[in-house]
Design a protein around this motif. Structure first.
Motif, PDB file in Angstrom:
ATOM      1  N   MET A   1       4.330  -4.913   4.084  1.00  0.00           N
ATOM      2  CA  MET A   1       5.711  -4.480   4.177  1.00  0.00           C
ATOM      3  C   MET A   1       6.541  -5.052   3.020  1.00  0.00           C
ATOM      4  N   THR A   2       6.325  -6.329   2.743  1.00  0.00           N
ATOM      5  CA  THR A   2       7.076  -6.972   1.665  1.00  0.00           C
ATOM      6  C   THR A   2       6.723  -6.360   0.315  1.00  0.00           C
ATOM      7  N   ILE A   3       5.459  -6.046   0.126  1.00  0.00           N
ATOM      8  CA  ILE A   3       5.027  -5.458  -1.152  1.00  0.00           C
ATOM      9  C   ILE A   3       5.644  -4.075  -1.331  1.00  0.00           C
ATOM     10  N   ALA A   4       5.662  -3.288  -0.256  1.00  0.00           N
ATOM     11  CA  ALA A   4       6.255  -1.947  -0.340  1.00  0.00           C
ATOM     12  C   ALA A   4       7.747  -2.019  -0.641  1.00  0.00           C
ATOM     13  N   LEU A   5       8.440  -2.950   0.003  1.00  0.00           N
ATOM     14  CA  LEU A   5       9.877  -3.113  -0.269  1.00  0.00           C
ATOM     15  C   LEU A   5      10.118  -3.580  -1.704  1.00  0.00           C
ATOM     16  N   SER A   6       9.282  -4.481  -2.181  1.00  0.00           N
ATOM     17  CA  SER A   6       9.438  -4.978  -3.555  1.00  0.00           C
ATOM     18  C   SER A   6       9.194  -3.880  -4.581  1.00  0.00           C
ATOM     19  N   ILE A   7       8.134  -3.100  -4.375  1.00  0.00           N
ATOM     20  CA  ILE A   7       7.831  -2.012  -5.306  1.00  0.00           C
ATOM     21  C   ILE A   7       8.936  -0.963  -5.278  1.00  0.00           C
ATOM     22  N   GLY A   8       9.394  -0.608  -4.075  1.00  0.00           N
ATOM     23  CA  GLY A   8      10.490   0.356  -3.960  1.00  0.00           C
ATOM     24  C   GLY A   8      11.761  -0.138  -4.616  1.00  0.00           C
ATOM     25  N   LEU A   9      12.041  -1.419  -4.463  1.00  0.00           N
ATOM     26  CA  LEU A   9      13.235  -2.006  -5.070  1.00  0.00           C
ATOM     27  C   LEU A   9      13.148  -1.998  -6.589  1.00  0.00           C
ATOM     28  N   ILE A  10      11.998  -2.313  -7.131  1.00  0.00           N
ATOM     29  CA  ILE A  10      11.819  -2.313  -8.587  1.00  0.00           C
ATOM     30  C   ILE A  10      11.950  -0.902  -9.151  1.00  0.00           C
ATOM     31  N   ILE A  11      11.301   0.059  -8.497  1.00  0.00           N
ATOM     32  CA  ILE A  11      11.345   1.438  -8.986  1.00  0.00           C
ATOM     33  C   ILE A  11      12.756   1.993  -8.928  1.00  0.00           C
ATOM     34  N   THR A  12      13.451   1.789  -7.802  1.00  0.00           N
ATOM     35  CA  THR A  12      14.813   2.320  -7.699  1.00  0.00           C
ATOM     36  C   THR A  12      15.777   1.594  -8.634  1.00  0.00           C
ATOM     37  N   SER A  13      15.545   0.315  -8.890  1.00  0.00           N
ATOM     38  CA  SER A  13      16.405  -0.419  -9.818  1.00  0.00           C
ATOM     39  C   SER A  13      16.292   0.137 -11.232  1.00  0.00           C
ATOM     40  N   VAL A  14      15.060   0.341 -11.688  1.00  0.00           N
ATOM     41  CA  VAL A  14      14.850   0.883 -13.035  1.00  0.00           C
ATOM     42  C   VAL A  14      15.396   2.304 -13.130  1.00  0.00           C
ATOM     43  N   LEU A  15      15.134   3.112 -12.099  1.00  0.00           N
ATOM     44  CA  LEU A  15      15.621   4.484 -12.094  1.00  0.00           C
ATOM     45  C   LEU A  15      17.148   4.535 -12.081  1.00  0.00           C
ATOM     46  N   LEU A  16      17.770   3.637 -11.337  1.00  0.00           N
ATOM     47  CA  LEU A  16      19.230   3.591 -11.289  1.00  0.00           C
ATOM     48  C   LEU A  16      19.818   3.197 -12.640  1.00  0.00           C
ATOM     49  N   ILE A  17      19.195   2.265 -13.328  1.00  0.00           N
ATOM     50  CA  ILE A  17      19.653   1.872 -14.664  1.00  0.00           C
ATOM     51  C   ILE A  17      19.579   3.054 -15.617  1.00  0.00           C
ATOM     52  N   VAL A  18      18.458   3.769 -15.595  1.00  0.00           N
ATOM     53  CA  VAL A  18      18.282   4.921 -16.482  1.00  0.00           C
ATOM     54  C   VAL A  18      19.303   6.013 -16.165  1.00  0.00           C
ATOM     55  N   LEU A  19      19.508   6.291 -14.890  1.00  0.00           N
ATOM     56  CA  LEU A  19      20.448   7.347 -14.503  1.00  0.00           C
ATOM     57  C   LEU A  19      21.883   7.002 -14.878  1.00  0.00           C
ATOM     58  N   VAL A  20      22.267   5.754 -14.713  1.00  0.00           N
ATOM     59  CA  VAL A  20      23.625   5.351 -15.093  1.00  0.00           C
ATOM     60  C   VAL A  20      23.810   5.462 -16.601  1.00  0.00           C
TER      61      VAL A  20
END
Length: 77
Positions: A1-20
């Motif tokens: 569960m922790t690994i899935a949350l960490s991976i999701g957080l990293i992916i959405t963080s990078v994607l959010l930076i690119v989109l902004v």
């Protein structure tokens, strides 16, 4: 569960930076670097900007859900 949350957080963080960074600001933003002449034809299209706004908001909400989930996981473990 922790690994899935960490991976999701990293992916959405990078994607959010690119989109902004792709949003068009007064100076043109990072999106002006991609496509030069293509950008000038797309800049008048409000559909592209609206879709970019929607994708950015959706990604931001996903990022918030991952942050809250990760925080709850840390709190109750």
């Amino acid at each position: 569960m922790t690994i899935a949350l960490s991976i999701g957080l990293i992916i959405t963080s990078v994607l959010l930076i690119v989109l902004v960074l792709l949003h068009r600001a007064k100076g043109g933003g990072l999106s002006s670097l991609f496509g030069g002449g293509v950008q000038s034809s797309l800049s008048g299209s409000s559909v592209v900007e609206k879709n970019l706004d929607r994708i950015t908001i959706f990604t931001g909400l996903l990022w918030l859900i991952f942050i809250i989930g990760y925080g709850l996981k840390i709190k109750y473990s």
